[in-house]
Enzyme design. Structure first.
Site, short mmCIF file in Angstrom:
data_model
loop_
_atom_site.label_atom_id
_atom_site.label_comp_id
_atom_site.label_asym_id
_atom_site.label_seq_id
_atom_site.Cartn_x
_atom_site.Cartn_y
_atom_site.Cartn_z
N ASP A 24 0.80 -1.25 0.00
CA ASP A 24 0.00 0.00 0.00
C ASP A 24 0.83 1.29 0.00
O ASP A 24 0.47 2.26 0.70
CB ASP A 24 -0.96 0.01 1.21
CG ASP A 24 -1.92 -1.15 1.21
OD1 ASP A 24 -1.90 -1.97 0.27
OD2 ASP A 24 -2.70 -1.26 2.17
N LYS A 129 -6.65 -4.68 -3.02
CA LYS A 129 -7.22 -5.37 -1.86
C LYS A 129 -8.25 -4.48 -1.16
O LYS A 129 -7.97 -3.32 -0.87
CB LYS A 129 -6.09 -5.78 -0.90
CG LYS A 129 -5.31 -4.63 -0.27
CD LYS A 129 -4.11 -5.19 0.42
CE LYS A 129 -3.59 -4.51 1.65
NZ LYS A 129 -4.27 -3.45 2.30
N CYS A 162 -2.02 -2.43 7.79
CA CYS A 162 -2.04 -3.38 6.67
C CYS A 162 -0.80 -4.26 6.60
O CYS A 162 -0.88 -5.41 6.15
CB CYS A 162 -2.24 -2.62 5.36
SG CYS A 162 -3.91 -1.94 5.25
#
Ligand code: C5J
Length: 221
Positions: A24, A129, A162
């Site tokens: 990310d 995701k 995450c």
């Protein structure tokens, strides 16, 4: 077996089964005007992870090993965004709202893109995701199985959200995981420190941590 100088002890790996997963590293988390900023965070705190992640990516590419990128984002119709995620708290902008970099955390919008310094190149796996963990509702598990990957080096943001969630998901699926200490950051430095400590506690109960230099040294000698 090659070895990375790691904590709580050296990380043994076989290059044939090793991949880098970069979590990310998106404008929505690292730049003003995105999702991270809308939650009230100081996004400049994530910037130090960029140069280390860039070196790791270059090192894996040079060694011919897989580099996998993830992006937290949702479909434009929000059908993969649980209402509980969208409605929680009191952010300035919610997921799907229009912001200065396009709709917040929506696939294909400028803010969802990976920062240019770390952009994927042709042939690299990019996983969109909807959750915090990169295995949830994605093809990551199947993609890793196809490549014969059993060990992961992780980098990215944010350490305790995450990155840690993905590392725990991977751990439960039987992967050995190492988190690159200087290639991950949090909006809360104390949460980063606590996450690194809890990962490697109890004999690497979740995995290992190591400096980027140590990973690159092990890859390239
Ligand atoms: C968050 C992430 N922090 N990539 N996402 O919401 O860690």
């Amino acid at each position: 077996m090659a070895m990375v100088r790691a904590r709580p002890f050296d990380f043994p790996f076989s290059p044939a089964t090793l991949a880098l997963v970069v979590i990310d590293m998106q404008r929505d988390f690292l730049e003003p005007g995105g999702f991270g900023a809308s939650l009230g965070n100081d996004v400049s705190l994530l910037a130090p992870a960029v140069p280390a992640a860039r070196r790791l990516i270059a090192g894996f590419r040079a060694a011919g090993l897989p580099v996998i990128h993830t992006m937290e984002c949702h479909r434009p119709d929000l059908s993969d965004c649980p209402e509980a995620k969208r409605s929680r708290g009191a952010p300035r902008l919610r997921i799907g709202d229009d912001g200065p970099m396009g709709r917040i955390l929506i696939a294909g919008e400028p803010g969802t893109a990976i920062v240019p310094e770390l952009a994927p190149i042709a042939g690299e796996m990019v996983i969109e995701k909807p959750g915090k963990g990169a295995f949830h509702a994605t093809g990551l598990g199947d993609g890793l199985a196809r490549l014969g990957i059993r060990q992961l080096v992780l980098a990215g943001v944010t350490t305790e959200v995450c990155v840690q969630t993905t590392m725990r998901e991977a751990n439960d699926r039987g992967f050995d995981c190492l988190l690159a200490e200087d290639a991950t950051e949090s909006y809360f430095p104390e949460f980063k420190a606590a996450t690194l400590a809890m990962i490697r506690a109890q004999g690497a109960i979740v995995g290992w941590t190591a400096r980027t230099d140590a990973v690159l040294e092990a890859l390239h000698g």
